[in-house]
Design a protein around this motif. Structure first.
Motif, short mmCIF file in Angstrom:
data_model
loop_
_atom_site.label_atom_id
_atom_site.label_comp_id
_atom_site.label_asym_id
_atom_site.label_seq_id
_atom_site.Cartn_x
_atom_site.Cartn_y
_atom_site.Cartn_z
N VAL A 94 0.80 -1.34 -0.05
CA VAL A 94 -0.06 -0.01 0.15
C VAL A 94 0.85 1.38 0.02
O VAL A 94 1.87 1.22 0.68
CB VAL A 94 -1.07 -0.05 1.31
N ARG A 95 0.51 2.21 -0.78
CA ARG A 95 1.28 3.54 -0.78
C ARG A 95 0.97 4.54 0.34
O ARG A 95 -0.02 4.62 0.70
CB ARG A 95 1.14 4.47 -1.98
N GLU A 109 -3.27 5.28 0.62
CA GLU A 109 -4.32 4.99 -0.62
C GLU A 109 -5.12 3.99 -0.13
O GLU A 109 -4.99 2.98 0.79
CB GLU A 109 -3.38 4.57 -1.88
N ARG A 110 -6.43 4.19 -0.76
CA ARG A 110 -7.54 3.36 -0.55
C ARG A 110 -7.56 2.14 -1.61
O ARG A 110 -7.59 2.40 -2.58
CB ARG A 110 -8.85 4.01 -0.50
N LEU A 111 -7.62 1.03 -1.00
CA LEU A 111 -7.53 -0.32 -1.65
C LEU A 111 -8.81 -0.56 -1.60
O LEU A 111 -9.65 -0.27 -1.04
CB LEU A 111 -6.58 -1.20 -1.37
N ASP A 112 -9.15 -1.78 -2.42
CA ASP A 112 -10.59 -2.46 -2.69
C ASP A 112 -10.58 -3.65 -1.36
O ASP A 112 -9.93 -4.62 -1.46
CB ASP A 112 -10.51 -3.08 -3.70
N ARG A 202 -5.78 -3.95 -5.56
CA ARG A 202 -5.51 -2.88 -6.43
C ARG A 202 -5.43 -2.86 -7.80
O ARG A 202 -4.58 -3.42 -8.27
CB ARG A 202 -4.35 -2.13 -5.83
N ASP A 203 -6.46 -2.53 -8.47
CA ASP A 203 -6.45 -2.45 -10.16
C ASP A 203 -5.87 -3.93 -10.41
O ASP A 203 -5.46 -4.03 -11.52
CB ASP A 203 -5.65 -1.42 -10.48
N VAL A 207 -1.86 -6.47 -3.27
CA VAL A 207 -1.22 -5.29 -2.37
C VAL A 207 -1.06 -5.77 -0.93
O VAL A 207 -2.16 -5.95 -0.41
CB VAL A 207 -1.59 -4.01 -2.64
#
Length: 283
Positions: A94-95, A109-112, A202-203, A207
């Protein structure tokens, strides 16, 4: 910007760590609100999330980007989480958007969070985490707590805490591993709490989140990948797959898995996995 701390978070932390955590929990809403103001964040739709040791709030940045504000209960394993994440620079992790390491507060950053590796087929989950063990083992800075110090402490602690619980020959093997590999531990950045629930989407990729960094051998990170989802397969076959796919040293992996199995054997929810791994590796 009123912050409501979930009762389940309060109860879980107090049950795990004691009433001494009440003052921090009482101050938690004001602490979170301070960072909402400092980083110009607004609360977003969605309920607060939490694990055992951190409150996670969905937020929007001043530019409208989705993020999360993570406020962690201060403890030694999480002390350098932000530093480790920054060193990994968002590669499979995660960033970090902002941080106050001294107060255990991170803007991420917000992940799923609906896409969790724990829900993936076990073969895929094992492959992903083995790859993380291999690729995230980079040189650790001096600030990160050293595995060598943990191993030195365990030489005396493991026999004391395991007396009458863990078979003597397993404890002896674990202590021998600490004595052998502790002084030789490589100064590599390792997550000692890598497991399938701490990997989100993440996309279309996976992550890692919530690392507990330690400076040592990546082999130290194997055991949580065995006690999580224990019972779904032959755990020793899984162990062999992780060692092979992560490119780990077989003797170090055996030694650290033994040591961690003995250290965690006393916890009822982990006992079955630790017993199975410990007895198999001790021979």
């Amino acid at each position: 910007m009123s912050i409501s701390v979930p009762a389940t978070f309060v109860t879980g932390l107090v049950e795990a760590e004691g009433e001494a955590q009440r003052p921090w929990l009482d101050a938690l809403p004001a602490l979170a609100e301070r960072y909402l103001r400092r980083w110009r964040l607004t609360l977003d739709d969605g309920a607060p999330m939490h694990g055992m040791g951190a409150l996670v709030l969905p937020v929007r940045t001043a530019s409208g980007d989705a993020a999360v504000l993570k406020v962690t209960w201060p403890h030694v394993e999480a002390e350098h989480e932000g530093l480790a994440l920054r060193l990994w620079q968002g590669r499979n992790v995660v960033r970090v958007l902002d941080a106050d390491d001294a107060n255990f507060v991170l803007l991420l950053e917000r992940l799923d969070h609906t896409r969790v590796l724990d829900d993936a087929p076990l073969d895929e989950a094992v492959h992903v985490c083995a790859e993380f063990l291999r690729t995230l083992a980079i040189p650790a800075p001096a600030e990160i707590r050293p595995l060598a110090a943990v191993a030195k402490r365990w030489v005396t602690e493991l026999p004391e805490q395991s007396k009458g619980i863990v078979p003597d020959h397993v404890v002896a093997e674990a202590v021998a591993a600490c004595e052998r590999f502790g002084p030789l531990a490589r100064p590599l950045l390792t997550n000692e709490d890598l497991h399938y629930e701490n990997v989100l989407g993440r996309d279309g990729t996976w992550v890692m989140i919530d690392p507990k960094p330690i400076a040592g051998d990546p082999e130290f990170g194997v055991l949580p990948l065995l006690w999580n989802r224990f019972g779904e397969d032959d755990v020793m076959a899984r162990y062999a797959t992780i060692v092979r796919e992560a490119g780990l040293d077989a003797e170090r992996a055996r030694g650290w898995a033994l040591a961690r199995a003995v250290d965690n054997w006393i916890y009822p929810e982990l006992t079955p996995a630790c017993r199975a791994v410990g007895l198999a590796l001790a021979g």
